[in-house]
Design a protein around this motif. Sequence first.
Motif, PDB file in Angstrom:
ATOM      1  N   ALA A  41      25.072  38.484 -23.777  1.00  0.00           N
ATOM      2  CA  ALA A  41      26.554  38.689 -24.351  1.00  0.00           C
ATOM      3  C   ALA A  41      26.619  37.839 -25.673  1.00  0.00           C
ATOM      4  CB  ALA A  41      27.515  37.968 -23.308  1.00  0.00           C
TER       5      ALA A  41
ATOM      6  N   ARG B 152      25.054  40.117 -28.510  1.00  0.00           N
ATOM      7  CA  ARG B 152      25.980  41.283 -28.574  1.00  0.00           C
ATOM      8  C   ARG B 152      27.158  40.663 -29.543  1.00  0.00           C
ATOM      9  NH1 ARG B 152      24.631  42.693 -23.502  1.00  0.00           N
ATOM     10  NH2 ARG B 152      26.650  42.070 -22.540  1.00  0.00           N
TER      11      ARG B 152
ATOM     12  N   LYS C 136      34.345  44.476 -25.063  1.00  0.00           N
ATOM     13  CA  LYS C 136      33.392  45.414 -24.603  1.00  0.00           C
ATOM     14  C   LYS C 136      32.248  44.782 -24.427  1.00  0.00           C
ATOM     15  CE  LYS C 136      31.879  50.108 -25.649  1.00  0.00           C
ATOM     16  NZ  LYS C 136      31.026  50.112 -26.749  1.00  0.00           N
TER      17      LYS C 136
ATOM     18  N   ARG D 219      31.988  42.428 -21.251  1.00  0.00           N
ATOM     19  CA  ARG D 219      32.234  43.022 -20.163  1.00  0.00           C
ATOM     20  C   ARG D 219      31.393  42.621 -18.973  1.00  0.00           C
ATOM     21  NH1 ARG D 219      34.415  48.644 -21.364  1.00  0.00           N
ATOM     22  NH2 ARG D 219      35.803  47.545 -22.481  1.00  0.00           N
ATOM     23  N   GLU D 220      30.074  42.719 -19.034  1.00  0.00           N
ATOM     24  CA  GLU D 220      29.021  42.570 -18.254  1.00  0.00           C
ATOM     25  C   GLU D 220      28.958  41.042 -17.881  1.00  0.00           C
ATOM     26  OE1 GLU D 220      25.674  44.654 -19.734  1.00  0.00           O
ATOM     27  OE2 GLU D 220      27.055  46.282 -20.089  1.00  0.00           O
ATOM     28  N   ASP D 221      29.715  40.216 -18.610  1.00  0.00           N
ATOM     29  CA  ASP D 221      29.249  38.579 -18.387  1.00  0.00           C
ATOM     30  C   ASP D 221      30.630  38.079 -17.996  1.00  0.00           C
ATOM     31  OD1 ASP D 221      26.033  38.125 -18.975  1.00  0.00           O
ATOM     32  OD2 ASP D 221      26.989  39.644 -20.615  1.00  0.00           O
ATOM     33  N   PRO D 222      31.189  38.370 -17.031  1.00  0.00           N
ATOM     34  CA  PRO D 222      32.518  37.592 -16.611  1.00  0.00           C
ATOM     35  C   PRO D 222      32.483  36.115 -16.781  1.00  0.00           C
ATOM     36  CG  PRO D 222      31.685  38.628 -14.721  1.00  0.00           C
ATOM     37  CD  PRO D 222      30.718  39.161 -15.793  1.00  0.00           C
TER      38      PRO D 222
END
Length: 279
Positions: free
Chosen positions: A19, A22, A39, A42-45
């Motif tokens: 994250a 990115r 975006k 998104r994969e790392d809440p």
Amino acid sequence: MRLEEITRSVDTLPAMGGAALRVLALIEDAQASAARIEKALREDPGVTANLLRLANSAYFGIPSRIGSLRQAVSLLGLRRVTQMVVAACAAAVLQRPVEGYDLPAGELWRHSLAVSVAAEGLVRELGIGAGEEIFTAALLHDVGKIVLGRFVCEEMARIEAALGRGLTFEEAETAALGVDHAAVGADLLARWALPADIVYAVRWHHDPDRAPASHPMLDVVHVANVLCRMIGIGLGREGLQTEPSETVTRRLGVGTGHLERVASRTLQWANELAQALAA
Ligand SMILES: [Fe+2]
Ligand SMILES: [Fe+2]
């Protein structure tokens, strides 16, 4: 031999978190927006949750409660939010105990936050510019210790012998291992593709007089680090340090009064930030 082994171990170190990388890539991106950051996260809440805790900490001074990433971006700006994402990701790496340096769990993190707060405090106190990413540079300045800790442990006898000869801890690292934590940290951050001025400040933070050129970000990180070692935050085996480089203090125009004022606020803010992420 050792050096090769150390360099190889940089490759195997778990990354700070996809994250952060990115989002860092978005810094230079003119199209960057809250939507693109969302975006990227998104994969790392967990990172978003930590980011909101940071955004709501008193240090960043937003009176209303921030409940979403979009709100954080509109109130704090994209750059500040990016720094918080890096901090939220770095927390996982820097909160571990660091063997070799006698840093218990959380102590390197507390030191890193304190150096970030002190660096921003110095910039404000002196009314100078030191680059927008000064917070991130200061936060990551000792990241090399995470890599080097195991090797410092293995070579402790040689390090102790070098310290006995009057060398500083960083000189002892180089004497025993062929490299110090500043060089290893810079190498790691360069691989993570962080901006060049951050890598440069990390590389020379203990030795600004030997850096090929002066850089305000480096100067400020150097003084902020020494200041935190003067007031005893995150010392571990490195011990107290009482003097920043004279050339640097002259260049920045920093005096005892400035240092005292920044030091008195640093402890409070660093604890505040550490608590925000420990909650
Ligand atoms: Fe250091
Ligand atoms: Fe440090």
